[in-house]
Motif scaffolding. Structure first.
Motif, PDB file in Angstrom:
ATOM      1  N   THR A   1       0.830  -1.199   0.000  1.00 56.62           N
ATOM      2  CA  THR A   1       0.000   0.000   0.000  1.00 56.62           C
ATOM      3  C   THR A   1       0.873   1.261   0.000  1.00 56.62           C
ATOM      4  O   THR A   1       0.572   2.228  -0.715  1.00 56.62           O
ATOM      5  N   THR A   2       1.932   1.247   0.778  1.00 54.54           N
ATOM      6  CA  THR A   2       2.847   2.384   0.813  1.00 54.54           C
ATOM      7  C   THR A   2       3.447   2.645  -0.568  1.00 54.54           C
ATOM      8  O   THR A   2       3.494   3.781  -1.037  1.00 54.54           O
TER       9      THR A   2
ATOM     10  N   ARG B 289       2.176   1.649  -3.483  1.00 52.51           N
ATOM     11  CA  ARG B 289       1.124   2.050  -4.423  1.00 52.51           C
ATOM     12  C   ARG B 289       0.796   3.528  -4.287  1.00 52.51           C
ATOM     13  O   ARG B 289       0.439   4.186  -5.254  1.00 52.51           O
ATOM     14  N   GLY B 290       0.913   4.074  -3.073  1.00 51.78           N
ATOM     15  CA  GLY B 290       0.566   5.472  -2.839  1.00 51.78           C
ATOM     16  C   GLY B 290       1.728   6.438  -3.005  1.00 51.78           C
ATOM     17  O   GLY B 290       1.546   7.643  -2.845  1.00 51.78           O
TER      18      GLY B 290
ATOM     19  N   THR C  86       4.553   8.854  -4.554  1.00 55.46           N
ATOM     20  CA  THR C  86       4.556   9.797  -5.665  1.00 55.46           C
ATOM     21  C   THR C  86       5.990  10.158  -6.025  1.00 55.46           C
ATOM     22  O   THR C  86       6.921   9.777  -5.334  1.00 55.46           O
TER      23      THR C  86
ATOM     24  N   HIS D 165       7.971   2.239  -7.905  1.00 54.18           N
ATOM     25  CA  HIS D 165       7.087   1.954  -6.769  1.00 54.18           C
ATOM     26  C   HIS D 165       5.977   0.974  -7.168  1.00 54.18           C
ATOM     27  O   HIS D 165       5.633   0.074  -6.395  1.00 54.18           O
ATOM     28  N   ARG D 166       5.413   1.139  -8.362  1.00 59.29           N
ATOM     29  CA  ARG D 166       4.380   0.190  -8.824  1.00 59.29           C
ATOM     30  C   ARG D 166       4.966  -1.217  -8.949  1.00 59.29           C
ATOM     31  O   ARG D 166       4.328  -2.195  -8.555  1.00 59.29           O
TER      32      ARG D 166
END
Length: 79
Positions: A47-48, A50-51, A53, A62-63
């Motif tokens: 989750t971290t 995915r969020g 930036t 990150h993805r």
């Protein structure tokens, strides 16, 4: 052709992932960490990522990290 530093960085990332995965599995085997806690930890990490930036390149990394963590979590759920 990748730079030498890219190769070293990739190697360091693979080593870190292997060490962390082994450590987490050992903690579960020793009953220091419950399986449900491990799944929750992996979900939080995904989750971290995915969020996160940043630049387009950062976001892509990150993805990819989130997908890898989600695969690790799915593999643990399947066993």
């Amino acid at each position: 052709m990748p730079k030498s530093t890219d190769k070293n960085s990739d190697a360091a990332g693979h080593a870190a992932l292997s060490i962390c995965e082994s450590l987490l599995l050992t903690l579960v085997e020793l009953k220091v960490l419950r399986e449900s806690d491990l799944r929750g930890l992996l979900e939080d990490a995904a989750t971290t990522h995915r969020g996160a930036t940043g630049t387009a390149k950062d976001a892509a990394v990150h993805r990819a990290a989130a997908k890898l963590i989600e695969k690790l979590r799915a593999d643990r759920t399947a066993t």
